[in-house]
Scaffold this active site. Structure first.
Site, PDB file in Angstrom:
ATOM      1  N   HIS A   4      -1.703   6.497   8.170  1.00 60.13           N
ATOM      2  CA  HIS A   4      -0.931   7.082   9.271  1.00 60.13           C
ATOM      3  C   HIS A   4      -1.496   8.484   9.499  1.00 60.13           C
ATOM      4  O   HIS A   4      -1.447   9.343   8.608  1.00 60.13           O
ATOM      5  CB  HIS A   4       0.555   7.131   8.935  1.00 60.13           C
ATOM      6  CG  HIS A   4       1.168   5.766   8.811  1.00 60.13           C
ATOM      7  ND1 HIS A   4       2.052   5.428   7.807  1.00 60.13           N
ATOM      8  CD2 HIS A   4       1.011   4.638   9.568  1.00 60.13           C
ATOM      9  CE1 HIS A   4       2.420   4.162   7.954  1.00 60.13           C
ATOM     10  NE2 HIS A   4       1.800   3.669   9.019  1.00 60.13           N
ATOM     11  N   GLU A  18       0.353  11.906   8.598  1.00 62.33           N
ATOM     12  CA  GLU A  18       0.872  12.131   7.241  1.00 62.33           C
ATOM     13  C   GLU A  18      -0.205  12.895   6.479  1.00 62.33           C
ATOM     14  O   GLU A  18      -1.123  12.326   5.896  1.00 62.33           O
ATOM     15  CB  GLU A  18       1.238  10.795   6.597  1.00 62.33           C
ATOM     16  CG  GLU A  18       2.370  10.096   7.359  1.00 62.33           C
ATOM     17  CD  GLU A  18       2.754   8.734   6.808  1.00 62.33           C
ATOM     18  OE1 GLU A  18       2.258   8.358   5.723  1.00 62.33           O
ATOM     19  OE2 GLU A  18       3.563   8.040   7.452  1.00 62.33           O
ATOM     20  N   HIS A  24       0.697   8.242   1.347  1.00 62.91           N
ATOM     21  CA  HIS A  24       1.611   8.383   2.475  1.00 62.91           C
ATOM     22  C   HIS A  24       2.564   9.552   2.254  1.00 62.91           C
ATOM     23  O   HIS A  24       2.857   9.926   1.113  1.00 62.91           O
ATOM     24  CB  HIS A  24       2.426   7.110   2.669  1.00 62.91           C
ATOM     25  CG  HIS A  24       1.633   5.952   3.172  1.00 62.91           C
ATOM     26  ND1 HIS A  24       1.534   5.639   4.515  1.00 62.91           N
ATOM     27  CD2 HIS A  24       0.878   5.034   2.508  1.00 62.91           C
ATOM     28  CE1 HIS A  24       0.765   4.565   4.655  1.00 62.91           C
ATOM     29  NE2 HIS A  24       0.345   4.183   3.449  1.00 62.91           N
ATOM     30  N   GLU A  51       4.010   7.289  -2.045  1.00 57.85           N
ATOM     31  CA  GLU A  51       4.839   7.851  -0.978  1.00 57.85           C
ATOM     32  C   GLU A  51       5.479   9.113  -1.515  1.00 57.85           C
ATOM     33  O   GLU A  51       6.085   9.096  -2.595  1.00 57.85           O
ATOM     34  CB  GLU A  51       5.920   6.845  -0.576  1.00 57.85           C
ATOM     35  CG  GLU A  51       6.662   7.188   0.679  1.00 57.85           C
ATOM     36  CD  GLU A  51       5.974   6.666   1.922  1.00 57.85           C
ATOM     37  OE1 GLU A  51       5.936   7.421   2.911  1.00 57.85           O
ATOM     38  OE2 GLU A  51       5.495   5.525   1.913  1.00 57.85           O
TER      39      GLU A  51
END
Length: 297
Positions: A21, A24, A115, A155
């Site tokens: 992404h 990010e 992420h 994450e």
């Protein structure tokens, strides 16, 4: 009783990916730094690693994706399609060639996909099996050493998309280094003792309350729930606060653990938060069988 000790193949093919992404930014800049240091021959890797900027076009534009969410493009149907027109669909096939093919004997043994989340989730490792002993041992290793770990994707948050926070970047950098240290130790033949790991298993996703006619959102995450990722939510606890001031409560029949609370990128996916059960998974002692070639199933 713990499971018996297992001998597993060494991890000879490892990848660190950022920018799946493009907004990010912790993973984006961590990959930039790794590639820059490697070019200058300043980095001493504990294990040979392929470092990849997954979605360079989205990174250049600082957007989550340009046409399609790349993180949802790695299905067998998409990867095997003969013709693709969307940039992210084409890019998923390129990454599959570079890091795979998916499910083949030539595929990477371990991929760490980096992420960020706007939710207050701390450092999380997301995997898709509660019997992947490699990933669960890495979780156990990080829990004992990294700052504030929660447990294939890494994450970490909270961090707004499109900007970078030094503390979040440093936490991700530390976690990646610890992961690679674990791989080096494993590949050297060190034995990792068994034990238990706390895991959170997804039960369901919860959407925002919506107008039944227009489907527009009519409530926000309640202040008593906001930023309380992985804190137990009991039936009757406040969940949403309507724009007219009404408290909407959790109507579930069992206490569950919320996470990805009010993640900004999930508004388009109709997810206000996810709910999980927590349990302990017993993992066996493991050691690398150094002469075994790792195969895919």
């Amino acid at each position: 009783m713990l499971l018996t000790s297992l001998m597993l193949p060494a991890l000879s093919r490892v990848a660190v990916c950022g920018g799946t992404h493009g907004n990010e930014l912790s993973g984006v800049y961590l990959v930039h730094e790794r590639l820059k240091r490697r070019k200058k021959s300043q980095v001493m890797e504990p294990v040979a690693v392929v470092t990849v900027m997954s979605n360079p076009r989205a990174v250049q534009r600082c957007v989550r994706y340009t046409e399609t969410d790349l993180n949802r493009c790695f299905t067998h149907a998409i990867l095997s399609a003969s013709e693709q027109t969307s940039y992210e669909l084409v890019r998923s096939q390129e990454l599959n060639s570079l890091l795979g093919p998916k499910g083949s004997a030539e595929a990477m043994d371990l991929i760490c996909d980096l992420h960020n989340t706007t939710a207050n989730m701390g450092l999380c490792l997301i995997t898709y099996s509660d019997s992947d002993w490699i990933c669960l041992h890495i979780c156990k290793y990080l829990q004992a050493r990294a700052q504030h770990p929660r447990t294939d994707a890494m994450e970490i948050g909270p961090q707004p998309h499109g900007l970078i926070r030094a503390n979040i970047f440093m936490a991700m950098q530390e976690a990646v280094q610890l992961l690679l240290d674990w791989v080096r130790l494993f590949n050297s033949g060190a034995q990792f003792e068994g034990g238990s790991v706390d895991v959170y298993t997804l039960v369901k996703n919860i959407d925002y309350p919506r107008d039944p006619h227009t489907h527009t959102i009519i409530a926000a995450v309640h202040p008593d729930l906001q930023d309380r990722d992985f804190c137990l939510l009991h039936p009757g606890d406040p969940m949403f606060l309507s724009f007219s001031g009404e408290t909407l409560r959790y109507k579930g029949k069992e206490p569950l653990y919320p996470f990805f609370i009010n993640e900004s990128a999930y508004y388009e996916k109709a997810v206000a938060l996810s709910l999980a059960r927590r349990r302990k998974v017993e993992i066996p002692a493991i050691r690398a069988c150094l002469h075994t070639v790792r195969t895919k199933t």
